[in-house]
Motif scaffolding. Sequence first.
Motif, short mmCIF file in Angstrom:
data_model
loop_
_atom_site.label_atom_id
_atom_site.label_comp_id
_atom_site.label_asym_id
_atom_site.label_seq_id
_atom_site.Cartn_x
_atom_site.Cartn_y
_atom_site.Cartn_z
N MET A 1 5.15 -7.08 0.47
CA MET A 1 6.24 -6.87 1.43
C MET A 1 6.26 -8.03 2.44
N PRO A 2 7.43 -8.64 2.70
CA PRO A 2 7.50 -9.70 3.70
C PRO A 2 7.04 -9.21 5.07
N ILE A 3 6.41 -10.12 5.82
CA ILE A 3 5.87 -9.74 7.12
C ILE A 3 6.96 -9.23 8.05
N ILE A 4 8.14 -9.86 8.03
CA ILE A 4 9.22 -9.49 8.94
C ILE A 4 9.66 -8.04 8.68
N ILE A 5 9.70 -7.63 7.41
CA ILE A 5 10.07 -6.25 7.10
C ILE A 5 8.98 -5.29 7.55
N SER A 6 7.72 -5.67 7.34
CA SER A 6 6.60 -4.84 7.79
C SER A 6 6.64 -4.66 9.30
N LYS B 1 14.82 3.01 2.90
CA LYS B 1 15.96 3.10 2.00
C LYS B 1 16.92 1.93 2.23
N LEU B 2 17.17 1.60 3.49
CA LEU B 2 18.09 0.51 3.82
C LEU B 2 17.53 -0.84 3.39
N PHE B 3 16.21 -1.00 3.44
CA PHE B 3 15.58 -2.24 3.00
C PHE B 3 15.40 -2.29 1.48
N GLY B 4 15.80 -1.22 0.80
CA GLY B 4 15.66 -1.18 -0.65
C GLY B 4 14.23 -1.01 -1.11
N LEU B 5 13.41 -0.33 -0.31
CA LEU B 5 12.00 -0.16 -0.62
C LEU B 5 11.72 1.25 -1.13
N GLU B 6 10.77 1.34 -2.03
CA GLU B 6 10.25 2.64 -2.42
C GLU B 6 9.20 3.06 -1.38
N PRO B 7 9.02 4.35 -1.13
CA PRO B 7 7.99 4.79 -0.18
C PRO B 7 6.64 4.19 -0.52
N ASP B 8 6.02 3.52 0.45
CA ASP B 8 4.75 2.83 0.26
C ASP B 8 3.67 3.55 1.07
N LEU B 9 2.79 4.26 0.37
CA LEU B 9 1.79 5.06 1.05
C LEU B 9 0.85 4.23 1.91
N PHE B 10 0.44 3.07 1.40
CA PHE B 10 -0.49 2.23 2.16
C PHE B 10 0.16 1.78 3.46
N THR B 11 1.45 1.41 3.39
CA THR B 11 2.16 1.00 4.60
C THR B 11 2.27 2.15 5.58
N ASN B 12 2.59 3.34 5.08
CA ASN B 12 2.70 4.51 5.96
C ASN B 12 1.38 4.83 6.65
N VAL B 13 0.26 4.69 5.92
CA VAL B 13 -1.05 4.92 6.52
C VAL B 13 -1.29 3.93 7.65
N ALA B 14 -1.00 2.65 7.38
CA ALA B 14 -1.24 1.62 8.39
C ALA B 14 -0.38 1.83 9.63
N LEU B 15 0.88 2.18 9.43
CA LEU B 15 1.78 2.39 10.58
C LEU B 15 1.34 3.59 11.40
N ASP C 1 -0.85 -6.00 0.51
CA ASP C 1 -0.74 -7.23 1.30
C ASP C 1 -1.30 -6.93 2.69
N PHE C 2 -2.56 -7.28 2.91
CA PHE C 2 -3.24 -6.89 4.14
C PHE C 2 -2.69 -7.62 5.37
N VAL C 3 -2.22 -8.85 5.20
CA VAL C 3 -1.65 -9.59 6.34
C VAL C 3 -0.38 -8.90 6.81
N SER C 4 0.48 -8.54 5.87
CA SER C 4 1.72 -7.84 6.21
C SER C 4 1.42 -6.48 6.84
N LEU C 5 0.44 -5.77 6.31
CA LEU C 5 0.07 -4.47 6.86
C LEU C 5 -0.46 -4.59 8.29
N ALA C 6 -1.27 -5.63 8.53
CA ALA C 6 -1.82 -5.83 9.87
C ALA C 6 -0.70 -6.09 10.87
N ALA C 7 0.31 -6.88 10.48
CA ALA C 7 1.44 -7.17 11.36
C ALA C 7 2.22 -5.90 11.67
N GLY C 8 2.45 -5.08 10.65
CA GLY C 8 3.17 -3.82 10.87
C GLY C 8 2.39 -2.85 11.74
#
Length: 249
Positions: free
Chosen positions: A1-6, A32-46, A200-207
């Motif tokens: 996932m791009p950092i800006i989206i994260s 949904k608007l970004f065209g992404l499927e639900p990402d569990l790892f991203t949700n955990v990080a956020l 993508d741990f860098v993107s996750l850290a930014a988010g």
Amino acid sequence: MPIIISVCLGVVQGLTEFLPVSSSGHLVLAQKLFGLEPDLFTNVALHCGTLLAVLIFYRKQIAALIKKPFGVGGVWLITATIPTVVIAVAVKFLIPDALGDALLPVGFAMTVFLLLTSEFFRRKKPAPPRAVNALAAGLAQGVSVLPGLSRSGATICAMRMAGMDGKKAVELSFLMSVPVIIGSIIFMCFDVSVSAAPVDFVSLAAGTLASGATGYFSLKFLKKIADGGSLSAFGYYTLFPFLLSCVIY
């Protein structure tokens, strides 16, 4: 996932986790608007970011609860957490995720109704936190596992209708969120453990940083306006994600 989206998702999570407009609903819409499927790892990080925001913002109150876990405040929070856990576990195992997303417009509609009508039923005379208030707040928090139904909105409105002053209701609502966020992180971690998706741990850290920073400032903002102020403005705002969810779903 791009950092800006994260980062964008982190900002959405941080702002809406604590404002009474439903973080789960906004996150589903944003993905949904970004065209992404639900990402569990991203949700955990956020969620870790917003948990950190609460722990820092209410560090003194949390430290006091740790020192006296069975004092008045600790017993109140334990009482509120019990119905939340029962309802959340039941929903987790009985309602499919796909059905939950399909109910997104219903959840937003319930948030709008709650925020716009709760002022009419609000008790004017201040009342201290009681066990019955804790159960009511816990039930409201449990039902808010429905996507689109705001956890903070449901709990704050329930406590204000019970007669609590706004600042105390906000504080208790967000202290209540700590075990809930930790529980949701644990549940998501179980799901992540069986997922083979690359991370993508860098993107996750930014988010995560974006979620924590915006969460902290949204806490400060809501605390300022909560004491005696109306939450109806958030209800009018939530009409927009409600209409958008109707179009998407």
